[in-house]
Write an enzyme that holds these catalytic residues in place. Structure first.
Site, PDB file in Angstrom:
ATOM      1  N   ARG A  44     -31.592 -28.513 -47.789  1.00  0.00           N
ATOM      2  CA  ARG A  44     -31.647 -27.044 -47.908  1.00  0.00           C
ATOM      3  C   ARG A  44     -30.168 -26.391 -48.307  1.00  0.00           C
ATOM      4  NH1 ARG A  44     -32.081 -22.767 -43.299  1.00  0.00           N
ATOM      5  NH2 ARG A  44     -33.034 -20.893 -44.581  1.00  0.00           N
ATOM      6  N   HIS A  68     -29.234 -23.674 -50.991  1.00  0.00           N
ATOM      7  CA  HIS A  68     -28.507 -22.477 -50.861  1.00  0.00           C
ATOM      8  C   HIS A  68     -27.198 -22.462 -51.448  1.00  0.00           C
ATOM      9  CE1 HIS A  68     -30.980 -20.595 -47.248  1.00  0.00           C
ATOM     10  NE2 HIS A  68     -31.521 -21.248 -47.799  1.00  0.00           N
ATOM     11  N   ASN A  72     -28.363 -17.551 -44.528  1.00  0.00           N
ATOM     12  CA  ASN A  72     -27.632 -18.623 -44.432  1.00  0.00           C
ATOM     13  C   ASN A  72     -27.464 -19.043 -42.749  1.00  0.00           C
ATOM     14  OD1 ASN A  72     -27.398 -19.301 -46.977  1.00  0.00           O
ATOM     15  ND2 ASN A  72     -25.614 -18.066 -47.248  1.00  0.00           N
ATOM     16  N   HIS A  80     -39.919 -28.179 -48.473  1.00  0.00           N
ATOM     17  CA  HIS A  80     -40.514 -27.867 -47.129  1.00  0.00           C
ATOM     18  C   HIS A  80     -41.481 -29.090 -46.390  1.00  0.00           C
ATOM     19  CE1 HIS A  80     -39.483 -23.304 -47.979  1.00  0.00           C
ATOM     20  NE2 HIS A  80     -38.468 -23.992 -47.607  1.00  0.00           N
TER      21      HIS A  80
HETATM   22  C1  HEM Z   1     -38.619 -20.769 -52.776  1.00  0.00           C
HETATM   23  C2  HEM Z   1     -38.015 -20.040 -51.896  1.00  0.00           C
HETATM   24  C3  HEM Z   1     -37.637 -20.581 -50.535  1.00  0.00           C
HETATM   25  C4  HEM Z   1     -37.770 -19.847 -49.564  1.00  0.00           C
HETATM   26  C5  HEM Z   1     -38.237 -18.391 -49.241  1.00  0.00           C
HETATM   27  C6  HEM Z   1     -37.217 -20.620 -48.427  1.00  0.00           C
HETATM   28  C7  HEM Z   1     -37.381 -20.222 -46.852  1.00  0.00           C
HETATM   29  C8  HEM Z   1     -36.847 -21.005 -45.856  1.00  0.00           C
HETATM   30  C9  HEM Z   1     -36.758 -20.614 -44.585  1.00  0.00           C
HETATM   31  C10 HEM Z   1     -36.961 -19.444 -44.027  1.00  0.00           C
HETATM   32  C11 HEM Z   1     -36.528 -21.768 -43.878  1.00  0.00           C
HETATM   33  C12 HEM Z   1     -36.456 -21.982 -42.258  1.00  0.00           C
HETATM   34  C13 HEM Z   1     -35.075 -21.235 -41.971  1.00  0.00           C
HETATM   35  C14 HEM Z   1     -35.112 -21.312 -40.267  1.00  0.00           C
HETATM   36  O1  HEM Z   1     -35.848 -20.328 -39.678  1.00  0.00           O
HETATM   37  O2  HEM Z   1     -34.421 -22.064 -39.621  1.00  0.00           O
HETATM   38  C15 HEM Z   1     -36.580 -22.807 -44.630  1.00  0.00           C
HETATM   39  C16 HEM Z   1     -36.121 -24.026 -44.186  1.00  0.00           C
HETATM   40  C17 HEM Z   1     -35.967 -25.394 -45.191  1.00  0.00           C
HETATM   41  N1  HEM Z   1     -35.867 -25.039 -46.553  1.00  0.00           N
HETATM   42 FE1  HEM Z   1     -36.462 -23.486 -47.638  1.00  0.00          FE
HETATM   43  N2  HEM Z   1     -36.960 -22.059 -48.831  1.00  0.00           N
HETATM   44  C18 HEM Z   1     -36.990 -21.760 -50.033  1.00  0.00           C
HETATM   45  C19 HEM Z   1     -36.959 -22.902 -51.040  1.00  0.00           C
HETATM   46  C20 HEM Z   1     -36.458 -24.115 -50.713  1.00  0.00           C
HETATM   47  C21 HEM Z   1     -36.067 -25.230 -51.630  1.00  0.00           C
HETATM   48  C22 HEM Z   1     -35.731 -24.940 -52.979  1.00  0.00           C
HETATM   49  C23 HEM Z   1     -35.496 -26.303 -50.818  1.00  0.00           C
HETATM   50  C24 HEM Z   1     -34.967 -27.509 -51.240  1.00  0.00           C
HETATM   51  C25 HEM Z   1     -35.457 -28.315 -52.413  1.00  0.00           C
HETATM   52  C26 HEM Z   1     -35.878 -25.839 -49.313  1.00  0.00           C
HETATM   53  C27 HEM Z   1     -35.747 -26.564 -48.176  1.00  0.00           C
HETATM   54  C28 HEM Z   1     -35.828 -26.317 -47.125  1.00  0.00           C
HETATM   55  C29 HEM Z   1     -35.583 -27.252 -45.937  1.00  0.00           C
HETATM   56  C30 HEM Z   1     -35.366 -28.727 -45.873  1.00  0.00           C
HETATM   57  C31 HEM Z   1     -35.699 -26.469 -44.609  1.00  0.00           C
HETATM   58  C32 HEM Z   1     -35.668 -27.065 -43.258  1.00  0.00           C
HETATM   59  C33 HEM Z   1     -33.974 -27.192 -43.011  1.00  0.00           C
HETATM   60  C34 HEM Z   1     -33.583 -27.764 -41.678  1.00  0.00           C
HETATM   61  O3  HEM Z   1     -34.419 -28.166 -40.827  1.00  0.00           O
HETATM   62  O4  HEM Z   1     -32.469 -27.453 -41.221  1.00  0.00           O
HETATM   63  N3  HEM Z   1     -36.088 -24.523 -49.260  1.00  0.00           N
HETATM   64  N4  HEM Z   1     -36.457 -22.282 -46.080  1.00  0.00           N
END
Ligand code: HEM
Length: 358
Positions: free
Chosen positions: A76, A80, A108, A210
């Site tokens: 992630r 970002h 973030n 995700h």
């Molecule tokens: C398309 C738009 C995207 C949105 C709206 C989005 C939104 C989010 C949100 C809201 C979270 C959870 C944050 C939390 O509540 O702790 C999250 C987690 C995550 N996102 Fe996305 N995301 C997007 C795209 C991506 C992309 C492009 C990647 C990587 C290729 C990604 C990888 C991750 C990962 C791995 C997590 C888990 C992080 C953790 O466990 O610490 N996301 N994302």
């Protein structure tokens, strides 16, 4: 949250789907790559620090063993970093007087401190092994994300290197204009991606990130309260309400209910079963432009891996600063711009710094 047998699709279709989607993870670095940005190359550190990639991999193999969530956090972090002002490691910069860190911005705030710590520790190891300040923090973030994907069972791939580190964090308005909220539907997501030349195929593949990690209740509670989102599978909504019983709960749940710590294509199977966590996830199935790709990736893990590598490498090259462009620097501490750089124009400082260090 407990997994449960899929109940919504006809039994035969599900059996076929699960069979087809369990193809083994690729372990080679072969694959399809987008054109490389000028100044980046797969061989960038071949002469200046041939051990660099091995050091990153070795560090993460051990660190992810003791904290599996670190892999998701690093995957992630790269996203970002790149979406906001390009892949320049500006996300890593701490606040300075008058310049708040990007980490303070709402999207973030849920990035994990462990990811920032890991990047700094890797940088310290690289400085020792390479005999100086050679590998940029932006390249470390890209390499750490790559290794995290592979360690989770995802595809192994090559990373173009040669990014330099930015000099200042992006302002809050820029961050909010670059990172779409999880309440976004596909047209909104595409309008964000269009600004950085990513398309609908990239959106579906990158959202597959995700397949690992967690989210806080605050990121999806609008789908539960005050009224339940009609696209949510009823059983899944019940599970989410166990974790987040009311608006304002601070718990977390897995992004991918089926295989929460494995980088595979089960995220798309979740979407087919209306078990996507965010609106931005589930709408990929609802929207008729993106739906065929969701269906394809759910059935064919190799197709997902192929497209994920292509799109993630493409994302990893957004607005990079390179030696050729004579912009940016190689930081001595990933959390801070190099001391003294504010006194001189960057070009003079960099030339001097490189003469001393390289
Ligand atoms: C398309 C738009 C995207 C949105 C709206 C989005 C939104 C989010 C949100 C809201 C979270 C959870 C944050 C939390 O509540 O702790 C999250 C987690 C995550 N996102 Fe996305 N995301 C997007 C795209 C991506 C992309 C492009 C990647 C990587 C290729 C990604 C990888 C991750 C990962 C791995 C997590 C888990 C992080 C953790 O466990 O610490 N996301 N994302």
């Amino acid at each position: 949250m407990a997994a449960r047998p899929v109940a919504l699709l006809p039994a035969l279709a599900v059996a076929a789907l699960l069979l087809l989607s369990s193809a083994p993870a690729s372990v080679t670095a072969a694959g399809r790559y987008p054109p490389l940005a000028p100044g980046l190359s797969f061989e960038f550190y071949k002469k200046s620090c041939p051990k660099a990639e091995g050091i990153v991999r070795e560090y993460l193999a051990s660190a992810v063993k003791s904290n599996v969530g670190l892999a998701a956090a690093l995957i992630r972090l790269h996203f970002h970093d790149c979406f906001v002002q390009g892949c320049d490691a500006s996300i890593l910069l701490d606040s300075t007087p008058g310049q708040p860190s990007e980490q303070k911005s709402i999207p973030n705030q849920t990035l994990r401190p462990a990811a920032f710590k890991a990047v700094n520790e890797i940088r310290d190891r690289l400085e020792k092994a390479c005999g100086g300040r050679v590998v940029s923090c932006a390249d470390i973030v890209a390499l750490a994300a790559r290794d995290s994907v592979a360690l989770g069972g995802g595809p192994a791939y090559k990373v173009p290197l040669g990014r330099r580190d930015g000099l200042a964090p992006a302002p809050d308005a820029v961050i909010l204009g670059a990172l779409p909220p999880p309440s976004s539907t596909v047209p909104t997501l595409l309008s964000f991606l269009d600004k950085i030349k990513l398309d609908a195929t990239d959106l579906v593949a990158l959202s597959g990130g995700h397949t690992v990690g967690v989210a806080h209740c605050g990121s999806f509670e609008d789908r539960l309260f005050p009224t339940q989102d009609a696209t949510l599978n009823q059983w899944f909504a019940g599970q989410l309400k166990n974790t987040c019983p009311a608006k304002g709960a601070v718990n977390t749940t897995s992004n991918d209910i089926r295989t929460p710590n494995t980088f595979d294509n089960k995220y798309y199977v979740d979407l087919l079963n209306r078990e996507g966590l965010f609106t931005s996830d589930q709408d990929l199935l609802t929207n008729t432009t993106t739906r065929p790709l969701v269906q394809r990736f759910a059935l064919d893990q190799a197709a997902f891996f192929d497209q994920f590598v292509y799109s993630y490498v493409k994302m990893g090259q957004i607005h990079v600063l390179t030696t050729g462009s004579s912009k940016g620097q190689v930081r001595a501490n990933c959390s801070a711009r190099n001391p003294g750089d504010h006194l001189l124009p960057w070009s003079v400082v960099e030339t001097a710094a490189e003469t001393l260090v390289l």
